[in-house]
Design an enzyme around this catalytic site. Structure first.
Site, short mmCIF file in Angstrom:
data_model
loop_
_atom_site.label_atom_id
_atom_site.label_comp_id
_atom_site.label_asym_id
_atom_site.label_seq_id
_atom_site.Cartn_x
_atom_site.Cartn_y
_atom_site.Cartn_z
N ARG A 14 0.82 -1.22 0.00
CA ARG A 14 0.00 0.00 0.00
C ARG A 14 0.85 1.26 0.00
O ARG A 14 0.49 2.28 -0.57
CB ARG A 14 -0.95 -0.01 1.20
CG ARG A 14 -2.03 -1.07 1.07
CD ARG A 14 -2.92 -1.11 2.28
NE ARG A 14 -3.88 -2.19 2.15
CZ ARG A 14 -5.17 -2.03 1.86
NH1 ARG A 14 -5.65 -0.83 1.66
NH2 ARG A 14 -5.98 -3.06 1.78
N ALA A 436 -5.18 -0.32 10.66
CA ALA A 436 -4.19 0.75 10.80
C ALA A 436 -4.66 1.84 11.76
O ALA A 436 -3.97 2.17 12.74
CB ALA A 436 -3.88 1.35 9.42
N ASP A 462 -13.13 -6.77 15.34
CA ASP A 462 -12.60 -6.81 13.98
C ASP A 462 -12.66 -8.25 13.53
O ASP A 462 -12.12 -9.14 14.20
CB ASP A 462 -11.16 -6.28 13.93
CG ASP A 462 -10.71 -5.95 12.51
OD1 ASP A 462 -10.98 -6.76 11.60
OD2 ASP A 462 -10.10 -4.89 12.31
N ASP A 464 -11.27 -9.53 10.93
CA ASP A 464 -10.17 -9.77 9.99
C ASP A 464 -8.99 -10.42 10.71
O ASP A 464 -8.83 -10.30 11.93
CB ASP A 464 -9.74 -8.45 9.36
CG ASP A 464 -9.09 -8.64 7.99
OD1 ASP A 464 -8.98 -9.80 7.56
OD2 ASP A 464 -8.71 -7.64 7.38
N GLU A 467 -2.37 -10.01 8.05
CA GLU A 467 -1.60 -10.42 6.87
C GLU A 467 -0.27 -9.68 6.88
O GLU A 467 -0.10 -8.67 7.56
CB GLU A 467 -2.37 -10.07 5.59
CG GLU A 467 -3.73 -10.75 5.49
CD GLU A 467 -4.51 -10.27 4.28
OE1 GLU A 467 -3.99 -9.42 3.53
OE2 GLU A 467 -5.64 -10.74 4.09
N ASN A 470 -0.12 -5.98 6.34
CA ASN A 470 -0.59 -5.13 7.44
C ASN A 470 0.58 -4.60 8.27
O ASN A 470 0.46 -3.56 8.93
CB ASN A 470 -1.52 -5.90 8.38
CG ASN A 470 -2.77 -6.42 7.70
OD1 ASN A 470 -3.29 -7.46 8.07
ND2 ASN A 470 -3.25 -5.73 6.67
N ARG A 473 1.98 -0.81 8.49
CA ARG A 473 1.34 0.37 9.07
C ARG A 473 0.48 0.05 10.29
O ARG A 473 -0.01 0.95 10.95
CB ARG A 473 0.49 1.10 8.02
CG ARG A 473 -0.66 0.26 7.54
CD ARG A 473 -1.23 0.72 6.21
NE ARG A 473 -2.39 -0.09 5.86
CZ ARG A 473 -2.31 -1.34 5.39
NH1 ARG A 473 -1.14 -1.92 5.23
NH2 ARG A 473 -3.40 -2.01 5.09
N ASN A 537 -14.47 0.82 4.83
CA ASN A 537 -15.49 0.80 3.78
C ASN A 537 -16.72 1.60 4.23
O ASN A 537 -17.03 1.69 5.42
CB ASN A 537 -15.87 -0.63 3.40
CG ASN A 537 -16.64 -1.34 4.49
OD1 ASN A 537 -17.87 -1.25 4.53
ND2 ASN A 537 -15.94 -2.04 5.38
N CYS A 592 -19.37 -0.58 -23.26
CA CYS A 592 -18.95 -0.56 -24.66
C CYS A 592 -17.44 -0.30 -24.76
O CYS A 592 -16.73 -0.94 -25.54
CB CYS A 592 -19.73 0.53 -25.38
SG CYS A 592 -19.49 0.55 -27.14
#
Length: 1014
Positions: A14, A436, A462, A464, A467, A470, A473, A537, A592
Site C-alpha cells: 500500500r 491501521a 474486527d 479480519d 496479513e 498489514n 502500518r 469501507n 462498450c
C-alpha cells in the site's frame, strides 16, 4: 525494503502507491538520526521505521522517568531509570526487519556526518538545536526540529540552500483526449471533458496527426483557458492539425531554498495549520523561544502547571522577545498574554493526541527529505488544540489538581486536572476495527488510560486476520502474529503498554452489521459513552452511524487515502451524522468501452480482471452448479443476461477437459489467439479502419483507437506470462499439478509447437455495440431458441460425471505465487498492445485490479491524533458546535484545513420544531394500532395517513374497513406478524416505524420516525 535495491512488495504494497518505487529506493539510501526519545521522538521513529529507511539511529542517554510513560508507548515501568534510547531501540527494531536500529554514543561531528537527516525533539534545548542545525546546514544534511508542550507544538524544517522536489503533489499525471489544436496553440478537449490543468503546468503530446512534431516528447507550458481548453505556444509553423492526440501532464522538478534555524527564528515563514487562528503562529513562535529562556533562567525547570508566578515570568520574557524581534508580531500587534499563560500552564504536559499529530507530520517530512517526493514544510508549523480543554465549570483546573501524583498520567493531569483524568478512565467506549487506524487509536487510548478505571471498558471488534502487508502500518502486529485475529492481538499489545487496561478491554471477532444485532443489541449500545470507527469501507461506516444516531451516541469518524486524511465528529442533537453527506460514486467504465474500445490502461486492466473471473471463477462455479442442481439449465434459460455465454463456458469446461499440464498450456495458447487476434480481427471486420459514421466522420477517431491483432511470440514477456499464468490457473481449476518453479521457456516452446492454432474466419452474424448510447444487440438473450437448445444439448449428462467438481479460484492479490496478478497483468498488457496503449507494470496492475487503497503510517498516526483531540471534547460534553473541528489534511503539499461540523437540520410541524436527524417519537409500550393513531392525533396534532415497518405497509387511511378491523385492536408486534408473516426476533427490543401524516391544517408534513420500545 531489502538490500540490493529490491522492495518487498508483500510488506510495502500500500505504501508503494503513495511514494512510488523510485522514492522508496532513495529512502533505502538514507541514514536517519533522531535525537530525543520521549513520546514524540519514539512516535517519529516508529513511523520512519515502518516506512523503511537505510538505518534508524537514536540518541537520548537520559534515564526514562515515570512521566515518560504518558507518551512513550515502548516504555514499561521496568524500564524506568534506563537510558531512553537503549530501551526504545529494542522495541523499534521489531517493527521492520529491513531497517536496522542502532544507538549512537555522541553527537560529535564525525558521527553527525554519517547521516542524511537529523531530527531533534523536545528533549533538546533551543541552543543545541541551533548548533546542530548550523552544522547540518553547512554540510548539506537535512534538519528537522520539533517539540510539543501540552496542547501546543511546532515543527521546523531546513533542507538546505537547494533542495530539488521531484514531484510536488504525488498526484497521478493528468491526461486527456484532444479534439482540436488551433494554429495559436489552443488545445480543446474531446466531448467537454475537463483537462484539470493549471497555469504553469507542463504537458507532452502523443498520437497527434498533422502536427507530428508535437509527438517528439517536448514539454510545453500551459496557459489554462477554462475547464475545457488550454493554450501552449503557437504551432502554426508545425503544420495543420488533422485528428487525434493525447496530452499527458509532465511533472517538473521544483527547487526550494531553506534558511537555517538561527536566521528563521528572527525571520520566520509559517504554514498556517488552522485559518481560524491566523495570528497564533507568531505568538507561539515567541512563546516557545520564551519557554527555552525560562528553562535556562530556572536551572532546567519548565513552568509549573497552573502556576501564576511562573506564567508571569514567561509573559515578561515573551514581551522582551517581541521587542527584540519586532518583525515577528508586526507593528501594533500586542503579545497575547492569555495564550502565553496557557502555554506556561501546560509546559510540562505531554498529550498523546498532540504527539501523534506531530509524530505523523514530522515523520512525513523525514520521508520527503530522504526521497525528494512531495513538497516539504516551509519552514515552521505551529499547532494548538486549546478547544480540547474541559469546561472550567465542570472540570476546574487549579495548581493543586494539576500537580503530580507520581503516576504514569502525570503529564496529562498537568494539562487537564485529576478529575478529568478520572472521567477518561471510567469511559465505556466501542472501537469498530483494529487495522491501521484501530491500532493507532488503541495505542493512544492506552496512553490516556481510557477505560482503565473501575467503571471503564474498551470493546474492540474486527473480523479480519493479520496479513504480512498489514505490518507496514498496523504497528501493534509483528511477523509472528500473521494469521491471528487482529482484535485479540491488538488488545494484548496495548495491555502490555499499559497494564491498567488488563481486565478492561474486550476483544471480539464479530463484524458489526445487521447479521450480528443479537450480539451488539440495544443493551450493548445503550451501555456505551461513545463510538469510534476505524473502518475501511463506507457500508460499515454507514451502519455504525445509523446505530449511533438511533441510540444518540457520539461518533468519532476518520479515514485516510495515501497522504490525505479526514476526521469528522458526530454529536447527538448538535451535528449532522456521517451519512448526511456522501462522496459521489466512483465513475464506472462504460461497457462498450470495456468490451471493444479501450483507450486507457485502466480499461484494459478492468477487462483483464473480468476475463480472469470469467475463466477461473465463474466458469468453474457454473459447472459445479450444473452438476449439482437438477434444474440448472431450465432456470438459466429463463434468466436475462448472457445465457449463451454461461452455457458455452460449461460446455467448453466439460467437453474439453484437460488431463495434464500440457493440455492446460495448449488451452492457454488457443485462448490467446481468440482474445488478442481473432476477436480483434472480427472487430475490424465489423468496423474497418476506414469506416465512417452515419454523419460521414471517421469511425476510428476521438476516444476510439483502431486496434491491431497480435501475432503470438513466445519471447514477448507479456505473451509468455499469459500462457504460464493461464495454464497454471486452468490446472488449478481441474486439480492438476501445475508449474510451481521458474518457467522453462524451452519446455513451453516444445509444447506449443504441437498446438494446432485455428485460422480466423470472419462471422457475418456477430453484432458489436458501437456506442453506449445504442442498445446492446446481444442483451436479453437475443439468440434463436434453437441456438440455446443446441448448446444445452451439447452438455454431458451430469450422471456420467459423478463426483467430479471444479475448483473455483478466489482472487487474492497479495500472494505472489498464485499467478493471479501475473495473468491479469499479462492479459491487460496484451490488450494494451492491441490498442497501442502504454502497458503497466505488475505493481500498477495490482493496485487497480486489487482496488488497493494507498496507505502510509504517517497519515494514519496524524489523523488518529486529531481524533483523540476531539475525544476530549466529547468527554467534556461540549454543546458549542464551534468548539468541535472536522479536519482535512494532505501531507504531500502539506495542507491542513479545519472547519466546525455542519449543524443537524431542523424541521417543523404544527408549532413544534424538531431535529431531523436525532429526534424521533418514543412510544414506551407494545401499543395497539388504534391507540397509536389516537396518541398522535391528541398529543401531536397529527393524522397518520400511512404507517410502515421496513417495506411492509401496516396501515393506510385508504385501507377498506374490513382490512382495518383486523388490525386496529392488535398490538403493533401482532400487526407486524400479521403483515410480514414473521415473528419479531427475540433479541429485538425496539422497532422503527415510518409514518406519513397530515398536520392540523390538513397538509402532508415531514415528521420523525416512531420508535416502539417493547
Amino acid at each position: 525494503m531489502s538490500a540490493g535495491g529490491e522492495i518487498d512488495e508483500s510488506l510495502y504494497s500500500r505504501q508503494l502507491y503513495v511514494l512510488g518505487k523510485d522514492a522508496m529506493l532513495k529512502m533505502q539510501l538514507s541514514n536517519v538520526l533522531i535525537v530525543g526519545l520521549k513520546g514524540l521522538g519514539v512516535e517519529i521513529a516508529k513511523n520512519v521505521a515502518l516506512a523503511g529507511v537505510k538505518s534508524l539511529n537514536l540518541y537520548d542517554p537520559e534515564p526514562a522517568s515515570l512521566q515518560d510513560l504518558s507518551t512513550n508507548f515502548f516504555l514499561t515501568e521496568q524500564d524506568i531509570g534506563q537510558p531512553r534510547d537503549q530501551v526504545s531501540a529494542a522495541k523499534l527494531a521489531e517493527l521492520n526487519a529491513y531497517v536496522p536500529v542502532r544507538v549512537i554514543n555522541a553527537l560529535d561531528e564525525a558521527t553527525l556526518s554519517e547521516f542524511q537527516v537529523i531530527v531533534t525533539t523536545d528533549t533538546v534545548s533551543l541552543e543545541q538545536k541551533v548548533k546542530l542545525n548550523n552544522y547540518a546546514h553547512s554540510h548539506d544534511i537535512k534538519f528537522i526540529a520539533t517539540e510539543t508542550r501540552g496542547l501546543f507544538g511546532y515543527a521546523f524544517v531546513d533542507l538546505g540552500d537547494e533542495f530539488v522536489v521531484i514531484d510536488t503533489t504525488g498526484e497521478e499525471p493528468k491526461s486527456g483526449i484532444i479534439s482540436d489544436i488551433e494554429p495559436d496553440g489552443t488545445v480543446t478537449m474531446l466531448d467537454d471533458t475537463r483537462h484539470n490543468l493549471e497555469d504553469g503546468d507542463y504537458v507532452k503530446f502523443s498520437e497527434v496527426e498533422g502536427l507530428e512534431e508535437l509527438n517528439y516528447g517536448t514539454s510545453y507550458k500551459v496557459e489554462s483557458l477554462g475547464p475545457f481548453a488550454f493554450r501552449i505556444q503557437s504551432v502554426k509553423d508545425l503544420g495543420t492539425y488533422k485528428k487525434g492526440g493525447i496530452f499527458t501532464q509532465v511533472k517538473m522538478p521544483s527547487t526550494m531554498s531553506f534558511k537555517a534555524l538561527e536566521e528563521s527564528l528572527k525571520d520566520p515563514e509559517y504554514l498556517i495549520s488552522d485559518f481560524s487562528k491566523l495570528d497564533r503562529s507568531a505568538q507561539l513562535h515567541l512563546g516557545f523561544q520564551g519557554l527555552h529562556q525560562f528553562v535556562i533562567k530556572n536551572n532546567g525547570q519548565f513552568p509549573r502547571p497552573l502556576n501564576d508566578e511562573d506564567a508571569n515570568q514567561l509573559v515578561k520574557l515573551v514581551h522582551d522577545l517581541a521587542a527584540q524581534q519586532p518583525n515577528v508580531l508586526g507593528p501594533d500587534i500586542p503579545v497575547d498574554e492569555k495564550l502565553i499563560r496557557e502555554l506556561s500552564y501546560q509546559a510540562t504536559g505531554d498529550i498523546p493526541g498532540v504527539v501523534a499529530f506531530f509524530g505523523g507530520f514530522v515523520a512525513q517530512e523525514v520521508l520527503k527529505a530522504c526521497s525528494s517526493k512531495f513538497t516539504p514544510l516551509k519552514q515552521f508549523l505551529y499547532f494548538d488544540s486549546l478547544e480540547s480543554l474541559p469546561d472550567p465549570s465542570k472540570f476546574p483546573r487549579t495548581e493543586v489538581n494539576t500537580s503530580s501524583i507520581q503516576s504514569r498520567y502525570d503529564s496529562q493531569i498537568a494539562v487537564f486536572g485529576i478529575d478529568f483524568q478520572r472521567a477518561i478512565a471510567n469511559l465505556k467506549v466501542f472501537l469498530v476495527g483494529s487495522g491501521a487506524i484501530g491500532c493507532e487509536m488503541l495505542k493512544n487510548w492506552s496512553l490516556l488510560g481510557l477505560g482503565s478505571g473501575p467503571d471503564g471498558k474498551i470493546i474492540v471488534t474486527d473480523n479480519d486476520i493479520i496479513e504480512k502487508s498489514n505490518l507496514n502500518r498496523q504497528f501493534l502486529f509483528r511477523s509472528k502474529d500473521v494469521g491471528k485475529n487482529k482484535s485479540e492481538v491488538a488488545a494484548k499489545a496495548v495491555e502490555v503498554m499499559n497494564p491498567d487496561l488488563v481486565g478492561h478491554i474486550d476483544a471480539k471477532f464479530d463484524k458489526v452489521g445487521a447479521e450480528t444485532e443479537e450480539i451488539f443489541d440495544g443493551e450493548f449500545w445503550q451501555g456505551l459513552d461513545f463510538v469510534t470507527n476505524a473502518l475501511d469501507n463506507v457500508d460499515a461506516r454507514t451502519y455504525v452511524d445509523r446505530r449511533c444516531v438511533f441510540y444518540k451516541l457520539p461518533l468519532l469518524e476518520s479515514g485516510t487515502l495515501g497522504t490525505k486524511g479526514n476526521t469528522q465528529v458526530v454529536i447527538p442533537k448538535l451535528t449532522e451524522s456521517y451519512s448526511s453527506s456522501r462522496d459521489p460514486p466512483e465513475k464506472s467504465i462504460p461497457l462498450c468501452t470495456l468490451r471493444s474500445f479501450p483507450n486507457k490502461i485502466d480499461h484494459t486492466i478492468a477487462w483483464a480482471k473480468s476475463l480472469f473471473l470469467s475463466y477461473f471463477t465463474e466458469a468453474p462455479e457454473n459447472v459445479n452448479m450444473y452438476l449439482t442442481q437438477p434444474n440448472f439449465v431450465d432456470q438459466t434459460l429463463k434468466q436475462a443476461g448472457d445465457v449463451k455465454g454461461i452455457l458455452e463456458s460449461i460446455s467448453d469446461s466439460l467437453n474439453n477437459r484437460p488431463y495434464n499440464y500440457e493440455d492446460c498450456i495448449k488451452w492457454a495458447r488457443i485462448e490467446f489467439e481468440k482474445k488478442f487476434n481473432h476477436d480483434i480481427q472480427q472487430l475490424l471486420y465489423n468496423f474497418p479502419k476506414d469506416a465512417k459514421t452515419s454523419s460521414g466522420a471517421p469511425f476510428w477517431s476521438g476516444p476510439k483507437r483502431a486496434p491491431d491483432p497480435l501475432v503470438f511470440d513466445i519471447f514477448n514477456p507479456y505473451h509468455f506470462q499469459y500462457i504460464v499464468g493461464g495454464a497454471s490457473l486452468h490446472a488449478f481449476n481441474y486439480g492438476l499439478k501445475g508449474d510451481d518453479g521458474e518457467p522453462d521457456i524451452e519446455y513451453y516452446k516444445q509444447v506449443l509447437s504441437t498446438v494446432n492454432v485455428p485460422e480466423f474466419t470472419p462471422k457475418s452474424d456477430v453484432k458489436i455495440q458501437s456506442s453506449d448510447d445504442e442498445p446492446d444487440p446481444n442483451a436479453n438473450n437475443h439468440f434463436e431458441g434453437d441456438v440455446l437448445e443446441q448448446l444445452a444439448m451439447s452438455l454431458p449428462d451430469p450422471s456420467t460425471l459423478a463426483g467430479f467438481q471444479m475448483i473455483p479460484t478466489e482472487f487474492e492479490k497479495d500472494d505472489d505465487t498464485n499467478h493471479h496478478i501475473e495473468f491479469i497483468t499479462a492479459a491487460s498488457n496484451n490488450r494494451a498492445l492491441n490498442y497501442h496503449i502504454d502497458p503497466a507494470d505488475r505493481q500498477k496492475t495490482k493496485f487497480i485490479a486489487g482496488r488497493i487503497i494507498p496507505a502510509i503510517a504517517t497519515t494514519t498516526g496524524l489523523v488518529t491524533g486529531l481524533v483523540n483531540l476531539e475525544l476530549y471534547k466529547v468527554v467534556d460534553g461540549k454543546t458549542d458546535i464551534e468548539q468541535y473541528k472536522n479536519g482535512f489534511v494532505n501531507l504531500a503539499l502539506p495542507f491542513m484545513g479545519f472547519s466546525e461540523p455542519i449543524a443537524s437540520p431542523q424541521g417543523k410541524y404544527n408549532k413544534k420544531t424538531y431535529d431531523k436527524i436525532w429526534d424521533r417519537f418514543d412510544i414506551q409500550s407494545n401499543i395497539k394500532l388504534k391507540d397509536l393513531i389516537k396518541h398522535f392525533k391528541e398529543q401531536e396534532g397529527l393524522d397518520i395517513t400511512m404507517l410502515s415497518y421496513g417495506v411492509s405497509l401496516l396501515y393506510a387511511s385508504f385501507f377498506p374497513p374490513k382490512k382495518l378491523k383486523d388490525r386496529l385492536n392488535l398490538p403493533i408486534t401482532e400487526v407486524v406478524k400479521l403483515v410480514t408473516k414473521n415473528e419479531i426476533p427475540s433479541h429485538v427490543n425496539t422497532m422503527i416505524l415510518e409514518i406519513c401524516a397530515d398536520d392540523e391544517e390538513g397538509e402532508d408534513v415531514e415528521v420523525p420516525y416512531v420508535t416502539i420500545h417493547l
